[in-house]
Structures are given as C-alpha cells and as structure tokens.
Scaffold this motif. Structure first.
Motif, PDB file in Angstrom:
ATOM      1  N   GLU A  11      42.405  -1.992  27.142  1.00  0.00           N
ATOM      2  CA  GLU A  11      43.645  -1.753  27.887  1.00  0.00           C
ATOM      3  C   GLU A  11      43.959  -0.269  27.913  1.00  0.00           C
ATOM      4  OE1 GLU A  11      47.128  -3.994  26.830  1.00  0.00           O
ATOM      5  OE2 GLU A  11      45.993  -5.845  26.497  1.00  0.00           O
ATOM      6  N   LYS A  12      44.496   0.187  29.050  1.00  0.00           N
ATOM      7  CA  LYS A  12      44.951   1.571  29.199  1.00  0.00           C
ATOM      8  C   LYS A  12      46.301   1.542  29.914  1.00  0.00           C
ATOM      9  CE  LYS A  12      42.076   4.697  30.736  1.00  0.00           C
ATOM     10  NZ  LYS A  12      41.068   5.339  31.631  1.00  0.00           N
ATOM     11  N   GLN A  13      47.354   1.815  29.179  1.00  0.00           N
ATOM     12  CA  GLN A  13      48.694   1.882  29.762  1.00  0.00           C
ATOM     13  C   GLN A  13      49.361   3.113  29.159  1.00  0.00           C
ATOM     14  OE1 GLN A  13      50.077  -0.284  32.047  1.00  0.00           O
ATOM     15  NE2 GLN A  13      51.848   1.074  32.172  1.00  0.00           N
ATOM     16  N   PRO A  14      49.246   4.257  29.823  1.00  0.00           N
ATOM     17  CA  PRO A  14      49.695   5.506  29.195  1.00  0.00           C
ATOM     18  C   PRO A  14      51.139   5.430  28.703  1.00  0.00           C
ATOM     19  CG  PRO A  14      49.516   5.747  31.608  1.00  0.00           C
ATOM     20  CD  PRO A  14      48.879   4.436  31.242  1.00  0.00           C
ATOM     21  N   PRO A  15      51.362   5.932  27.476  1.00  0.00           N
ATOM     22  CA  PRO A  15      50.423   6.648  26.606  1.00  0.00           C
ATOM     23  C   PRO A  15      49.749   5.754  25.556  1.00  0.00           C
ATOM     24  CG  PRO A  15      52.638   6.905  25.780  1.00  0.00           C
ATOM     25  CD  PRO A  15      52.752   6.036  27.002  1.00  0.00           C
ATOM     26  N   GLU A  16      49.616   4.463  25.808  1.00  0.00           N
ATOM     27  CA  GLU A  16      49.049   3.545  24.821  1.00  0.00           C
ATOM     28  C   GLU A  16      47.748   2.923  25.313  1.00  0.00           C
ATOM     29  OE1 GLU A  16      51.604   0.956  22.161  1.00  0.00           O
ATOM     30  OE2 GLU A  16      50.697  -0.585  23.425  1.00  0.00           O
ATOM     31  N   ILE A  17      46.838   2.701  24.375  1.00  0.00           N
ATOM     32  CA  ILE A  17      45.596   1.998  24.677  1.00  0.00           C
ATOM     33  C   ILE A  17      45.400   0.887  23.652  1.00  0.00           C
ATOM     34  CG2 ILE A  17      44.536   4.093  25.621  1.00  0.00           C
ATOM     35  CD1 ILE A  17      42.841   4.241  23.037  1.00  0.00           C
ATOM     36  N   VAL A  18      44.486  -0.025  23.945  1.00  0.00           N
ATOM     37  CA  VAL A  18      44.093  -1.058  22.988  1.00  0.00           C
ATOM     38  C   VAL A  18      42.571  -1.028  22.885  1.00  0.00           C
ATOM     39  CG1 VAL A  18      44.082  -3.507  22.401  1.00  0.00           C
ATOM     40  CG2 VAL A  18      46.076  -2.519  23.561  1.00  0.00           C
ATOM     41  N   ILE A  19      42.073  -0.937  21.659  1.00  0.00           N
ATOM     42  CA  ILE A  19      40.633  -0.939  21.398  1.00  0.00           C
ATOM     43  C   ILE A  19      40.285  -2.202  20.621  1.00  0.00           C
ATOM     44  CG2 ILE A  19      38.711   0.222  20.237  1.00  0.00           C
ATOM     45  CD1 ILE A  19      40.091   2.853  20.654  1.00  0.00           C
ATOM     46  N   ASP A  20      39.323  -2.946  21.144  1.00  0.00           N
ATOM     47  CA  ASP A  20      38.862  -4.164  20.484  1.00  0.00           C
ATOM     48  C   ASP A  20      37.747  -3.817  19.499  1.00  0.00           C
ATOM     49  OD1 ASP A  20      36.678  -6.464  20.450  1.00  0.00           O
ATOM     50  OD2 ASP A  20      38.618  -7.416  20.812  1.00  0.00           O
ATOM     51  N   VAL A  21      37.964  -4.170  18.244  1.00  0.00           N
ATOM     52  CA  VAL A  21      36.959  -3.964  17.200  1.00  0.00           C
ATOM     53  C   VAL A  21      36.701  -5.318  16.543  1.00  0.00           C
ATOM     54  CG1 VAL A  21      36.335  -2.733  15.095  1.00  0.00           C
ATOM     55  CG2 VAL A  21      37.822  -1.629  16.783  1.00  0.00           C
ATOM     56  N   ALA A  22      35.558  -5.919  16.854  1.00  0.00           N
ATOM     57  CA  ALA A  22      35.183  -7.216  16.286  1.00  0.00           C
ATOM     58  C   ALA A  22      36.276  -8.265  16.469  1.00  0.00           C
ATOM     59  CB  ALA A  22      34.831  -7.062  14.806  1.00  0.00           C
TER      60      ALA A  22
END
Length: 206
Positions: A11-22
């Motif tokens: 996800e990219k919603q400035p100024p926040e992102i979401v990174i999937d880790v496992a």
C-alpha cells in the motif's frame, strides 16, 4: 528496536505505506523525500526505520537511507520537535538540504515549514549546528538511494482523487486544510499524479 524492514510494498497512501513481511503488514510513515523514491506497489522494498513507543501508540517511521534516518533522530532530540514535525521538515527538504540550512543559519528556509516559527527555527540552528557538523562528516550526505518508481504503463489516479490525496497528505504533514488546498491548486497541472502534486507543492512552499 526495529531498524530495518524488507518485504513487499502493498500500500502507498502518502505519507504512509504498508510493507508485507511474511504475512504481517507493517504500517510505516515516511517523509515525502523518501516516499518519492519507492518502487511500485507489489515490488520488494527495504526501508531503514525508527521505532517510537508512546502510551497510546507504537509507530514506525521509515527512510530511504541511514542519512535521513540519522537526521530524523537528531531532529527529534531538539527541544519542541516531535516525530510529526521531524517528518514534516524532512518532507519539505532532504536531509542534506536541512543540514545545509542549519550550517548556513538559513532561518527563512526553516520557517517555510508548517509548525516552525522564527523562534523555533532560530532555536533549531542554535541547538543543532554543532551537533550536525559532526553528523555531516560521519554520514554520506546524498540523496535517497531507493530505486525510482517506473510508472510507465501504470494507470494514473483520477484527477480529482489525485488532488484530494495530495491535499490530504499535506494536512497529515502539518499544513492546515485551506493552506493545503491552496498549495495543491497553485501547482496542479493536467495529468499530474498525487506524488508529483505533493512534490511540486512542497517545492513551491520553500
């Protein structure tokens, strides 16, 4: 402390992102100078992080490189500067630009940031000038090194949505809604996506 996260950008919603880790999605707030350098959604990304624990929240802040993260850490040590204001400052100027502003005692550049009055800017110069002199020598003062996003062939956000998203991001960074709307309107041109609008609006504010 969580110092680095590598995974799939979902996800990219400035100024926040979401990174999937496992299978775990990490919500990370980023200054726009780092956000601009992110790859496309679905690609792998690595960000350097700073973990903040408060009574009511646990927050992750992400940066394109260690230089920017280091500058953020120095900023939030300064009197009256919290993570949100640190994020705002590093959204309006790169770490190297902020370093130069402090070293050159360029108060006017700092005052252009929301939430920074003349007295706060002067205090930042006094508090950080000597500290950042050592900082600059021990860090690579360069632009973020994350790969630039290749938007070729991608569908742009609808124009109205792009403007609204840009204005929302500016409000998140500390600008008042009316001010954010004016900034967006002042720089918007046909076919701009939200990231470009934000970049140009912040540039025009300096």
């Amino acid at each position: 402390m969580i110092g680095q996260i590598r995974g799939t950008l979902i996800e990219k919603q400035p100024p926040e992102i979401v990174i999937d880790v496992a299978g775990v999605g990490y919500e990370i707030q980023m200054p726009m100078t780092s956000f601009y350098q992110l790859p496309a959604v679905g690609e792998e990304v690595t960000v350097h992080t700073h973990f903040v624990v408060r009574e009511d929240a646990q927050l992750l802040f992400g940066f394109a490189d260690k230089m920017e993260r280091g500058m953020f850490r120095e900023l939030i040590k300064a009197n009256g500067v919290g993570p949100k204001l640190g994020l705002t400052i590093l959204s309006g100027m790169s770490a190297s630009q902020f370093l130069n502003s402090v070293q050159n005692e360029d108060v006017s550049a700092l005052v252009a940031m929301p939430g920074i009055g003349k007295k706060t800017a002067e205090r930042l110069v006094v508090e950080l000038k000597d500290r950042l002199a050592k900082f600059g020598k021990s860090h690579d003062v360069s632009l973020p090194t994350l790969p630039m996003e290749n938007t070729a062939g991608e569908t742009l956000v609808p124009l109205n949505d792009a403007r609204e998203e840009a204005a929302s991001a500016l409000v998140s960074l500390g600008y008042k809604p009316a001010q954010a709307s004016k900034m967006v309107t002042g720089v918007y041109q046909s076919n701009m996506d939200s990231e470009t609008i934000i970049r140009e609006a912040l540039k025009a504010a300096l």
